[in-house]
Design a protein around this motif. Structure first.
Motif, PDB file in Angstrom:
ATOM      1  N   TYR A 243       0.831  -1.214   0.000  1.00 51.25           N
ATOM      2  CA  TYR A 243       0.000   0.000   0.000  1.00 51.25           C
ATOM      3  C   TYR A 243       0.865   1.264   0.000  1.00 51.25           C
ATOM      4  N   VAL A 244       1.881   1.292   0.860  1.00 51.14           N
ATOM      5  CA  VAL A 244       2.743   2.476   0.936  1.00 51.14           C
ATOM      6  C   VAL A 244       3.532   2.655  -0.359  1.00 51.14           C
ATOM      7  N   LYS A 245       3.983   1.551  -0.965  1.00 50.35           N
ATOM      8  CA  LYS A 245       4.731   1.639  -2.218  1.00 50.35           C
ATOM      9  C   LYS A 245       3.884   2.255  -3.315  1.00 50.35           C
ATOM     10  N   GLU A 246       2.628   1.825  -3.426  1.00 52.25           N
ATOM     11  CA  GLU A 246       1.737   2.384  -4.444  1.00 52.25           C
ATOM     12  C   GLU A 246       1.352   3.825  -4.120  1.00 52.25           C
ATOM     13  N   LEU A 247       1.249   4.138  -2.821  1.00 53.98           N
ATOM     14  CA  LEU A 247       0.847   5.484  -2.440  1.00 53.98           C
ATOM     15  C   LEU A 247       1.892   6.517  -2.830  1.00 53.98           C
ATOM     16  N   TYR A 248       3.165   6.183  -2.644  1.00 54.99           N
ATOM     17  CA  TYR A 248       4.243   7.144  -2.920  1.00 54.99           C
ATOM     18  C   TYR A 248       4.971   6.830  -4.220  1.00 54.99           C
ATOM     19  N   ASP A 249       4.360   6.063  -5.090  1.00 53.89           N
ATOM     20  CA  ASP A 249       4.990   5.751  -6.364  1.00 53.89           C
ATOM     21  C   ASP A 249       5.006   6.996  -7.243  1.00 53.89           C
ATOM     22  N   ASP A 250       6.171   7.305  -7.784  1.00 52.69           N
ATOM     23  CA  ASP A 250       6.338   8.494  -8.623  1.00 52.69           C
ATOM     24  C   ASP A 250       6.733   8.038 -10.019  1.00 52.69           C
ATOM     25  N   GLY A 251       5.807   8.145 -10.959  1.00 55.94           N
ATOM     26  CA  GLY A 251       6.075   7.715 -12.323  1.00 55.94           C
ATOM     27  C   GLY A 251       6.316   8.855 -13.278  1.00 55.94           C
ATOM     28  N   ARG A 252       6.765   9.995 -12.766  1.00 52.93           N
ATOM     29  CA  ARG A 252       6.960  11.157 -13.636  1.00 52.93           C
ATOM     30  C   ARG A 252       8.319  11.166 -14.324  1.00 52.93           C
ATOM     31  N   GLY A 253       9.170  10.199 -14.032  1.00 52.77           N
ATOM     32  CA  GLY A 253      10.482  10.173 -14.660  1.00 52.77           C
ATOM     33  C   GLY A 253      11.469  11.069 -13.943  1.00 52.77           C
ATOM     34  N   GLU A 254      12.582  11.340 -14.579  1.00 55.83           N
ATOM     35  CA  GLU A 254      13.617  12.167 -13.979  1.00 55.83           C
ATOM     36  C   GLU A 254      13.211  13.635 -13.971  1.00 55.83           C
ATOM     37  N   ARG A 255      13.744  14.344 -13.003  1.00 56.36           N
ATOM     38  CA  ARG A 255      13.455  15.766 -12.902  1.00 56.36           C
ATOM     39  C   ARG A 255      14.165  16.524 -14.024  1.00 56.36           C
ATOM     40  N   PRO A 256      13.455  17.384 -14.729  1.00 59.52           N
ATOM     41  CA  PRO A 256      14.112  18.138 -15.817  1.00 59.52           C
ATOM     42  C   PRO A 256      15.121  19.134 -15.258  1.00 59.52           C
ATOM     43  N   GLU A 257      16.133  19.401 -16.042  1.00 54.84           N
ATOM     44  CA  GLU A 257      17.180  20.332 -15.634  1.00 54.84           C
ATOM     45  C   GLU A 257      16.754  21.749 -15.967  1.00 54.84           C
ATOM     46  N   ILE A 258      16.610  22.574 -14.950  1.00 59.96           N
ATOM     47  CA  ILE A 258      16.208  23.962 -15.128  1.00 59.96           C
ATOM     48  C   ILE A 258      17.254  24.838 -14.465  1.00 59.96           C
ATOM     49  N   VAL A 259      17.894  25.669 -15.245  1.00 64.54           N
ATOM     50  CA  VAL A 259      18.936  26.551 -14.731  1.00 64.54           C
ATOM     51  C   VAL A 259      18.538  27.985 -15.067  1.00 64.54           C
ATOM     52  N   GLY A 260      18.525  28.817 -14.067  1.00 59.96           N
ATOM     53  CA  GLY A 260      18.170  30.218 -14.293  1.00 59.96           C
ATOM     54  C   GLY A 260      17.453  30.800 -13.106  1.00 59.96           C
ATOM     55  N   ASP A 261      17.282  32.103 -13.136  1.00 60.55           N
ATOM     56  CA  ASP A 261      16.581  32.807 -12.074  1.00 60.55           C
ATOM     57  C   ASP A 261      15.116  32.937 -12.446  1.00 60.55           C
ATOM     58  N   LEU A 262      14.257  32.493 -11.553  1.00 59.95           N
ATOM     59  CA  LEU A 262      12.818  32.559 -11.780  1.00 59.95           C
ATOM     60  C   LEU A 262      12.200  33.521 -10.780  1.00 59.95           C
ATOM     61  N   GLU A 263      11.598  34.570 -11.283  1.00 60.42           N
ATOM     62  CA  GLU A 263      10.952  35.560 -10.422  1.00 60.42           C
ATOM     63  C   GLU A 263       9.468  35.601 -10.748  1.00 60.42           C
ATOM     64  N   GLY A 264       8.656  35.274  -9.792  1.00 57.91           N
ATOM     65  CA  GLY A 264       7.230  35.249 -10.009  1.00 57.91           C
ATOM     66  C   GLY A 264       6.593  36.611  -9.831  1.00 57.91           C
ATOM     67  N   PRO A 265       5.308  36.699 -10.106  1.00 52.14           N
ATOM     68  CA  PRO A 265       4.607  37.987  -9.929  1.00 52.14           C
ATOM     69  C   PRO A 265       4.399  38.302  -8.452  1.00 52.14           C
ATOM     70  N   SER A 266       4.050  39.545  -8.195  1.00 52.82           N
ATOM     71  CA  SER A 266       3.814  39.984  -6.819  1.00 52.82           C
ATOM     72  C   SER A 266       2.588  39.267  -6.248  1.00 52.82           C
TER      73      SER A 266
END
Length: 321
Positions: A243-266
């Motif tokens: 049950y715990v294995k299925e609950l926390y199973d992550d099938g999204r693949g590897e995390r994409p590489e994002i490099v840079g400064d991200l500034e959101g809106p106010s």
């Protein structure tokens, strides 16, 4: 401490001359007077082989120390239900506004943001102490009265006066015994009255109410995917692991590489208001001792200050692999 205990002379001397003719007690173990009673034994061991220690013999002390747990000072519980009233809520909001305006901490350009939150915390905690009363102690037993609770509170406040404390303690116990006897007599009379009226169902309900027994509807069994009940310990553990294995199973693949400064809106004030509105009450406070009830009772004025706080300190986040 080795001079504190009475032993045979061979358990007292700690040094002997090269020829063995002279033996003196010249080695000592010192201890703070506060922990003197913790020493249970102290003596020398002339026959022990402790290596190259010259003409001295080992001196050993045995201690038994009982350390008390240092209890943190708990904040008094508050009766947050009073903030549901419009009059108290309005008084709370006015007090928050007045206290904050006295601090004169309006900031410009996003500077001294930490000071803004410290002022918000100080204002809310000070207002709570003035407006919101402390939560009154409730009787744990049904036969305890307000008079008994008042005497208990007086006893807690005068523990330094042992004589007065013992008098109040005896009085509290006497009143509790009397009230307990009256309460049980009253319950018995009610059950006798129900028995004369042949109301057996209400009699059993009264018994359950007195004894505190309730029918438990909680089930500790678990089932597998096919609906079968798992009885063996190994099967239960395997079921939980699956049950715990299925609950926390992550099938999204590897995390994409994002490099840079991200500034959101106010951050908008409407977003802050909606977030505060959705927060659940009755939760325990954190290290700052600020609860959800305080923030909600602060009104639009404190919500505006909270909106300025994160907007003035926009954080640049960099994601790297």
């Amino acid at each position: 401490m080795n001079s504190f205990f009475q032993h045979h002379p061979r358990r007292l001397w700690a040094w002997k001359s090269p020829g063995g003719q002279v033996k003196n007690q010249i080695d000592y173990i010192k201890i703070n007077k506060r922990f003197r009673n913790a020493v249970t034994q102290c003596r020398t061991y002339p026959g022990e082989d402790c290596g190259h220690i010259g003409d001295h013999v080992p001196l050993v002390a045995e201690l038994r120390v009982r350390l008390k747990e240092v209890k943190k000072k708990q904040q008094p519980r508050r009766d947050w239900s009073v903030l549901q009233g419009e009059e108290i809520k309005a008084a709370f909001e006015v007090e928050v506004r007045n206290r904050y305006e006295m601090l004169e901490d309006d900031i410009e350009g996003g500077e001294e943001v930490e000071r803004v939150w410290n002022n918000i915390q100080t204002v809310l905690l000070g207002t709570v102490e003035k407006v919101v009363p402390e939560h009154r102690r409730r009787a744990k037993q049904k036969w305890m009265t307000e008079e008994s609770l008042t005497l208990m509170e007086k006893g807690r406040c005068c523990k330094w006066n042992r004589r007065k404390y013992e008098e109040l303690d005896r009085e509290v116990k006497r009143k509790c015994r009397e009230r307990k006897e009256e309460w049980w007599n009253q319950q018995c009379q009610e059950m006798e009255q129900l028995d004369r009226m042949h109301l057996q169902r209400r009699i059993y309900g009264k018994l359950k109410e007195i004894t505190g027994k309730r029918n438990s509807t909680r089930s500790s069994t678990i089932r597998d995917k096919q609906g079968n009940v798992l009885m063996e310990v190994s099967e239960v553990l395997e079921g939980w692991a699956e049950y715990v294995k299925e609950l926390y199973d992550d099938g999204r693949g590897e995390r994409p590489e994002i490099v840079g400064d991200l500034e959101g809106p106010s951050i908008l004030q409407e977003e802050i208001k909606e977030a505060i509105k959705c927060m659940r009450q009755g939760k325990s406070v954190g290290e700052d001792q600020v609860s959800v009830e305080m923030v909600k009772a602060g009104g639009d004025y404190i919500k505006k200050k909270i909106t300025i706080w994160p907007t003035a300190s926009m954080i640049r986040v960099t994601f790297q692999k």
